[in-house]
Every structure is written in structure tokens, then in C-alpha cells.
Design a protein around this motif. Structure first.
Motif, PDB file in Angstrom:
ATOM      1  N   VAL A 413     -58.098 -19.124  67.989  1.00  0.00           N
ATOM      2  CA  VAL A 413     -58.105 -19.574  66.599  1.00  0.00           C
ATOM      3  C   VAL A 413     -56.671 -19.799  66.157  1.00  0.00           C
ATOM      4  CG1 VAL A 413     -58.635 -18.940  64.210  1.00  0.00           C
ATOM      5  CG2 VAL A 413     -60.249 -18.388  66.032  1.00  0.00           C
ATOM      6  N   VAL A 414     -56.404 -20.950  65.580  1.00  0.00           N
ATOM      7  CA  VAL A 414     -55.095 -21.221  64.982  1.00  0.00           C
ATOM      8  C   VAL A 414     -55.214 -20.924  63.492  1.00  0.00           C
ATOM      9  CG1 VAL A 414     -53.302 -22.931  64.553  1.00  0.00           C
ATOM     10  CG2 VAL A 414     -54.587 -22.974  66.718  1.00  0.00           C
ATOM     11  N   ALA A 415     -54.474 -19.909  63.035  1.00  0.00           N
ATOM     12  CA  ALA A 415     -54.621 -19.439  61.656  1.00  0.00           C
ATOM     13  C   ALA A 415     -54.021 -20.425  60.660  1.00  0.00           C
ATOM     14  CB  ALA A 415     -53.957 -18.076  61.502  1.00  0.00           C
ATOM     15  N   ARG A 416     -54.734 -20.635  59.559  1.00  0.00           N
ATOM     16  CA  ARG A 416     -54.204 -21.416  58.447  1.00  0.00           C
ATOM     17  C   ARG A 416     -53.881 -20.511  57.256  1.00  0.00           C
ATOM     18  NH1 ARG A 416     -58.874 -24.368  59.337  1.00  0.00           N
ATOM     19  NH2 ARG A 416     -59.578 -23.790  57.241  1.00  0.00           N
ATOM     20  N   ARG A 417     -54.801 -19.578  56.980  1.00  0.00           N
ATOM     21  CA  ARG A 417     -54.602 -18.620  55.878  1.00  0.00           C
ATOM     22  C   ARG A 417     -55.041 -17.240  56.337  1.00  0.00           C
ATOM     23  NH1 ARG A 417     -56.610 -23.147  53.552  1.00  0.00           N
ATOM     24  NH2 ARG A 417     -58.763 -22.348  53.727  1.00  0.00           N
ATOM     25  N   ILE A 418     -54.375 -16.215  55.793  1.00  0.00           N
ATOM     26  CA  ILE A 418     -54.687 -14.829  56.152  1.00  0.00           C
ATOM     27  C   ILE A 418     -54.860 -14.036  54.866  1.00  0.00           C
ATOM     28  CG2 ILE A 418     -53.896 -12.768  57.401  1.00  0.00           C
ATOM     29  CD1 ILE A 418     -52.178 -14.625  59.136  1.00  0.00           C
ATOM     30  N   HIS A 419     -55.932 -13.237  54.810  1.00  0.00           N
ATOM     31  CA  HIS A 419     -56.219 -12.449  53.612  1.00  0.00           C
ATOM     32  C   HIS A 419     -56.430 -10.981  54.001  1.00  0.00           C
ATOM     33  CE1 HIS A 419     -57.431 -16.459  52.031  1.00  0.00           C
ATOM     34  NE2 HIS A 419     -58.070 -16.564  53.180  1.00  0.00           N
ATOM     35  N   PRO A 420     -56.097 -10.045  53.117  1.00  0.00           N
ATOM     36  CA  PRO A 420     -56.536  -8.661  53.340  1.00  0.00           C
ATOM     37  C   PRO A 420     -58.037  -8.580  53.107  1.00  0.00           C
ATOM     38  CG  PRO A 420     -55.451  -8.852  51.211  1.00  0.00           C
ATOM     39  CD  PRO A 420     -55.312 -10.191  51.876  1.00  0.00           C
ATOM     40  N   VAL A 421     -58.718  -7.818  53.927  1.00  0.00           N
ATOM     41  CA  VAL A 421     -60.171  -7.773  53.804  1.00  0.00           C
ATOM     42  C   VAL A 421     -60.600  -7.218  52.443  1.00  0.00           C
ATOM     43  CG1 VAL A 421     -60.603  -5.457  54.741  1.00  0.00           C
ATOM     44  CG2 VAL A 421     -62.247  -7.297  55.157  1.00  0.00           C
ATOM     45  N   ASP A 422     -59.766  -6.337  51.855  1.00  0.00           N
ATOM     46  CA  ASP A 422     -60.099  -5.763  50.546  1.00  0.00           C
ATOM     47  C   ASP A 422     -60.322  -6.850  49.504  1.00  0.00           C
ATOM     48  OD1 ASP A 422     -57.973  -4.434  52.159  1.00  0.00           O
ATOM     49  OD2 ASP A 422     -58.528  -2.686  50.958  1.00  0.00           O
ATOM     50  N   ALA A 423     -59.450  -7.877  49.539  1.00  0.00           N
ATOM     51  CA  ALA A 423     -59.532  -8.936  48.537  1.00  0.00           C
ATOM     52  C   ALA A 423     -60.810  -9.751  48.705  1.00  0.00           C
ATOM     53  CB  ALA A 423     -58.309  -9.844  48.645  1.00  0.00           C
ATOM     54  N   VAL A 424     -61.203 -10.010  49.961  1.00  0.00           N
ATOM     55  CA  VAL A 424     -62.408 -10.793  50.201  1.00  0.00           C
ATOM     56  C   VAL A 424     -63.652  -9.982  49.852  1.00  0.00           C
ATOM     57  CG1 VAL A 424     -63.743 -12.025  51.959  1.00  0.00           C
ATOM     58  CG2 VAL A 424     -61.240 -12.147  51.965  1.00  0.00           C
ATOM     59  N   VAL A 425     -63.638  -8.693  50.184  1.00  0.00           N
ATOM     60  CA  VAL A 425     -64.773  -7.825  49.852  1.00  0.00           C
ATOM     61  C   VAL A 425     -64.953  -7.742  48.341  1.00  0.00           C
ATOM     62  CG1 VAL A 425     -65.562  -5.418  49.864  1.00  0.00           C
ATOM     63  CG2 VAL A 425     -64.695  -6.461  51.964  1.00  0.00           C
ATOM     64  N   ALA A 426     -63.839  -7.692  47.613  1.00  0.00           N
ATOM     65  CA  ALA A 426     -63.918  -7.584  46.154  1.00  0.00           C
ATOM     66  C   ALA A 426     -64.574  -8.812  45.525  1.00  0.00           C
ATOM     67  CB  ALA A 426     -62.529  -7.383  45.569  1.00  0.00           C
ATOM     68  N   GLU A 427     -64.509  -9.959  46.228  1.00  0.00           N
ATOM     69  CA  GLU A 427     -65.087 -11.187  45.698  1.00  0.00           C
ATOM     70  C   GLU A 427     -66.598 -11.231  45.851  1.00  0.00           C
ATOM     71  OE1 GLU A 427     -63.266 -14.307  47.849  1.00  0.00           O
ATOM     72  OE2 GLU A 427     -61.246 -13.914  47.101  1.00  0.00           O
ATOM     73  N   ALA A 428     -67.132 -10.394  46.745  1.00  0.00           N
ATOM     74  CA  ALA A 428     -68.555 -10.501  47.087  1.00  0.00           C
ATOM     75  C   ALA A 428     -69.295  -9.238  46.699  1.00  0.00           C
ATOM     76  CB  ALA A 428     -68.707 -10.747  48.595  1.00  0.00           C
ATOM     77  N   ALA A 429     -70.381  -9.387  45.992  1.00  0.00           N
ATOM     78  CA  ALA A 429     -71.236  -8.246  45.668  1.00  0.00           C
ATOM     79  C   ALA A 429     -72.108  -7.936  46.864  1.00  0.00           C
ATOM     80  CB  ALA A 429     -72.100  -8.571  44.455  1.00  0.00           C
ATOM     81  N   ALA A 430     -72.341  -6.659  47.103  1.00  0.00           N
ATOM     82  CA  ALA A 430     -73.206  -6.260  48.214  1.00  0.00           C
ATOM     83  C   ALA A 430     -74.637  -6.689  47.938  1.00  0.00           C
ATOM     84  CB  ALA A 430     -73.144  -4.748  48.404  1.00  0.00           C
ATOM     85  N   PRO A 431     -75.374  -7.131  48.968  1.00  0.00           N
ATOM     86  CA  PRO A 431     -76.791  -7.487  48.768  1.00  0.00           C
ATOM     87  C   PRO A 431     -77.562  -6.302  48.204  1.00  0.00           C
ATOM     88  CG  PRO A 431     -76.016  -8.209  50.928  1.00  0.00           C
ATOM     89  CD  PRO A 431     -74.920  -7.373  50.341  1.00  0.00           C
TER      90      PRO A 431
END
Length: 450
Positions: A413-431
Motif C-alpha cells: 500500500v502506498v500511503a496518501r493519508r495517515i490518521h490515529p485510530v482514535d480520531a476515526v473511531v470517534a467519528e463512528a458510532a458503534a452498531p
């Protein structure tokens, strides 16, 4: 793969030719006797010297000087002098000048980091032997690797994760079942060692239990099983912190007493094991009543305890804590990446188990990203690394947006953007109804996974 064959444009042509995907070709017929057994590509230092002698008219001594001139301390002046002589000699043999230039480029790129044939053969023998052991005796192979740590490139956590993905059952630390060393336990009678054994984690993996305790622990284990925490403390004399760690990782789960309850009662248990230093506080009945009322450890707490006290988990991977949430943000498991097409956009989440900055890679950075389904290499271009450098070195758990590269069975994989997982988890509500606690903050992540 060594940098030399990469710089000499040997790796991909050799692999394609070995797989029958492209024909074996030579820049000139005079190269066939030298390169025939390596399918027309330069793989060994001796081949560079043979080319210098047979194709370019060098003597044996001059060929060795040529090899040394291309070493890591070579000068531009020496290289230019060697280039002119090499190319002119190859042209006299019958190579066209562009082919002679290409041959020099391949030799010079290879020689700086290449292997001698004997050196390569020694590594190949070890590689074959260990690959055979991993295929036919994966449980015993894993135990051997862990018992010889520290060694090699990958951490025990990565070795255990890879083994689990290949079907190896890893049993947790148990004070009655675990020896000092990691070991194997028979779990079947099929005649296949891959299915008939599981690996039991040894006490050596627990932080705070050092080599000095080895003889005592093995002696007590030989005497017979422990009857409980109190018996363990009385017979081993290990301190409160070590016993607390053992309880936290489930080494006393066979007592059928919840871990929180055992932890709550630990001070009283230690006092019972050492009557000369009685504990002050609640009565035994009050201790038991309060302990029994404590909630059980959550999945996240058990996983955190494993990584905190063992630096690995025998049962789970950190990405499992937030898989459902990141899936809602377009993240797929690494194990599914092979189903995607070459050059497709991809989003992955995982633990950065290594971050490499090779001196020969022109400021490119390489990450080995792992989740519960597999591992994949991530290439970070210089400008992307500059933008995300601080994040990479602070956050062990990452979400990476990139472009998938597929060549045969090799994925990158050639990376374009990198995020901390905390930030992505915060965007999504758990099912709804499927939420798992993910309360492992950055400070805890750094202590657990770095």
C-alpha cells in the motif's frame, strides 16, 4: 530482500522468470554461461567479477579491484574510470553501447549490497530449514522462537499473531500448566503435529518474573499443582506486584474466581500466606462480599492487561477493539486486501509493528501494518512522511488511506493519508447492541504497544 538486487533490477525479473511469467533473456550471448543458472539476472558478487573478466577483458585481479571500487566507500572519480573501461571492453566483445551501459548499471547497482554465492547459500539453507519447520511443526517452531528471544526482526507479539492466523492455538499463562519456558501441550491424536499440539505461554513472558525465579518456579511445579493464590504465594514467595500481574492475565482463572475478586482479595491473601505481616482492614467475609460485587473485566481490560504484562495477547488483537466502528468508516480487514484490484483505493487499520527508515531508500519510510487478519507493507513517500511524522511516532494504532499495489501474490500500500485510530473511531458510532469498550487512551496505547 537485499538493496543490491533491487538497485540492480534483479528482483522482479528473477521472480517473474522463475514463475514462467516472462522469458529468460540476455543482453548478449556471452552472458549466458555466467547467468544461465540465475535466469539471466545478476544475483551473486562472483557473477559481477565473471562478467568483468569474460565480457569486459579484465584480469582476475582487476575484476576484484573493480568489485571493491563499487563498495560502499566508492568515489565518483573511480567509478567514472571503471565505467569507461567496463563499457569499452563490453563493446569490444560485441555488446551495443546502450546494452553495455545497462550492464554496467546493473553491476554497479548490485555490487554495493550484494551477497557472495556462498553467503547467499548459507542464508538460503537456514531459510529453507526454518520454513520447513514452520510448515510441518508450527507449534514447536513458535515455542522455539519465543524461547530464544530477543532475536530477529519481529517481536513476540507479531510471532504469536502470525502463528494464530496460521492455525496455531496459543494457550494463556497458567501457574499450574506453564513452565518457565514456553512449551507444547498435546490436544489431539490425529498424528498431525500441526493439529495435535497447542503452545502454552511460559512464565518467562510475564514482566517482573526474571531468570532468578526460574529454578524455584520449576521446582515448585514439579512438586505438584497449586491449590490457589495463597498456596502459590506461600510456596514461591513472589511479591504482590508479580502476583497481581498473574491474576490480571488470567493465570489463576482455573480457580473459577473472577479476576477482579482475586485482585480485591490479594492483600488479605498475601497476609494469610505470611502470618507475620497481617493485613489491616475489612474482615474476610466483608472482603469476599465486596469482591463478589465487582463487575467482571471487560474485553478491552483483559486485552490491555495481556499487552501490559505480557507484551502480547494469546487470544486477540488490539484492532478487534474497534473493528465494528472503523468498518463503518470504510476500513476493511488486511486479509481482504488481496481481493481488491491493483491501483484501487484502500483504507486499512492496524498496529504499526515496525517503522523502517533504510539509508538506501531515498527518504522513503516503510511500515509493517498488522491487524487480526494479516500484515501488509505500507510505503510512505518522503512528502507524506514529513506531513505525518509526529503522528507516526506517537500513535501505534493507525488508519491508513492509500493505493493498493498488486504484483502476483505480493501486496503493498502506498500511503496518501495517515490518521490515529482514535480520531476515526470517534467519528463512528458503534452498531446498536454490539458495542465493545474501547477505552484505551493514547498514553496506554504507547505503554502497551511501543
Amino acid at each position: 530482500i537485499r538493496p543490491g538486487p533491487i538497485q540492480g533490477n534483479a528482483v522482479h525479473p528473477y521472480l517473474r522468470r522463475r514463475a514462467g511469467a516472462e522469458p529468460v533473456t540476455y543482453l548478449h550471448p556471452s552472458l549466458q554461461p555466467i547467468l544461465e543458472d540465475t535466469l539471466g539476472v545478476i544475483l551473486y558478487q562472483e557473477q559481477v567479477m565473471q562478467i568483468a573478466i569474460a565480457v569486459c577483458g579484465y584480469s582476475a585481479l582487476e575484476a576484484d579491484i573493480f568489485r571493491k571500487a563499487m563498495g560502499s566507500h566508492r568515489s565518483h572519480q573511480k567509478m567514472q574510470a571503471e565505467r569507461d573501461r567496463f563499457v569499452s571492453g563490453a563493446v569490444r566483445t560485441g555488446l551495443a553501447e546502450p546494452d553495455a551501459e545497462e550492464l554496467f548499471k546493473r553491476c554497479s547497482g548490485f555490487t554495493e549490497f550484494g551477497f557472495a554465492r556462498a553467503h547467499a547459500a548459507a542464508f538460503a539453507k537456514i531459510t529453507y530449514d526454518t520454513a520447513w519447520l514452520k510448515l510441518h511443526y508450527p507449534v514447536h517452531y513458535l515455542a522455539g522462537l519465543l524461547n530464544n528471544q530477543p532475536m530477529g526482526f519481529y517481536s513476540p507479539s507479531v510471532l504469536v499473531g502470525d502463528a494464530r492466523r496460521h492455525g496455531v492455538q496459543v494457550l494463556p499463562v497458567d501457574v499450574n500448566a506453564s513452565a518457565w519456558e514456553h512449551g507444547t501441550e498435546r490436544i489431539g491424536d490425529s498424528g498431525d503435529p500441526r493439529r495435535d499440539y497447542a503452545m502454552r505461554l511460559g512464565l518467562r513472558q510475564v514482566k517482573g518474573i526474571d531468570e532468578a525465579s526460574r529454578e524455584l518456579l520449576d521446582e515448585q511445579r514439579a512438586i505438584g499443582p497449586y491449590s490457589g493464590v495463597r498456596d502459590f504465594v506461600a510456596r514461591t514467595g513472589l511479591g504482590e506486584q508479580v502476583v497481581e500481574r498473574l491474576i490480571s492475565i488470567g493465570a489463576f482463572d482455573w480457580t473459577d474466581i473472577p479476576r477482579r475478586e482475586l485482585l480485591w482479595q490479594l492483600r488479605t491473601t498475601l497476609a494469610d500466606a505470611d502470618p507475620d505481616h497481617p493485613a489491616l482492614g475489612l474482615t474476610d467475609d466483608a472482603q469476599r462480599a465486596l469482591g463478589a460485587s465487582l463487575p467482571p473485566m471487560t474485553f478491552a481490560e483483559r486485552l490491555a492487561a495481556d499487552y501490559r504484562e505480557l507484551s502480547l495477547s494469546p487470544t486477540a488483537h488490539p484492532v478487534e477493539l474497534f473493528r465494528e466502528r472503523v468498518a463503518a468508516r470504510g476500513v476493511i480487514p488486511i486479509g481482504e486486501a488481496g481481493r481488491r484490484r491493483d491501483r484501487s483505493a484502500i483504507r486499512l487499520a492496524g498496529l504499526a509493528v515496525s517503522i523502517q527508515h533504510p539509508m538506501t531508500a531515498k527518504n522513503f519510510v516503510f511500515i509493517a501494518l498488522e491487524d487480526e487478519t494479516g500484515m501488509i507493507n505500507v510505503t510512505v513517500r518522503p512528502q507524506v512522511y514529513t506531513a505525518y511524522r509526529a503522528l507516526l511516532h506517537r500513535h501505534p494504532l493507525l488508519v491508513i488511506d492509500g493505493t493498493l499495489q498488486v504484483e502476483g501474490e505480493v501486496l503493498n500500500v502506498v500511503a496518501r493519508r495517515i490518521h490515529p485510530v482514535d480520531a476515526v473511531v470517534a467519528e463512528a458510532a458503534a452498531p446498536e447492541g454490539r458495542q465493545r469498550s474501547t477505552e484505551i487512551d493514547l498514553a496506554k496505547q504507547q505503554r502497551m504497544f511501543r
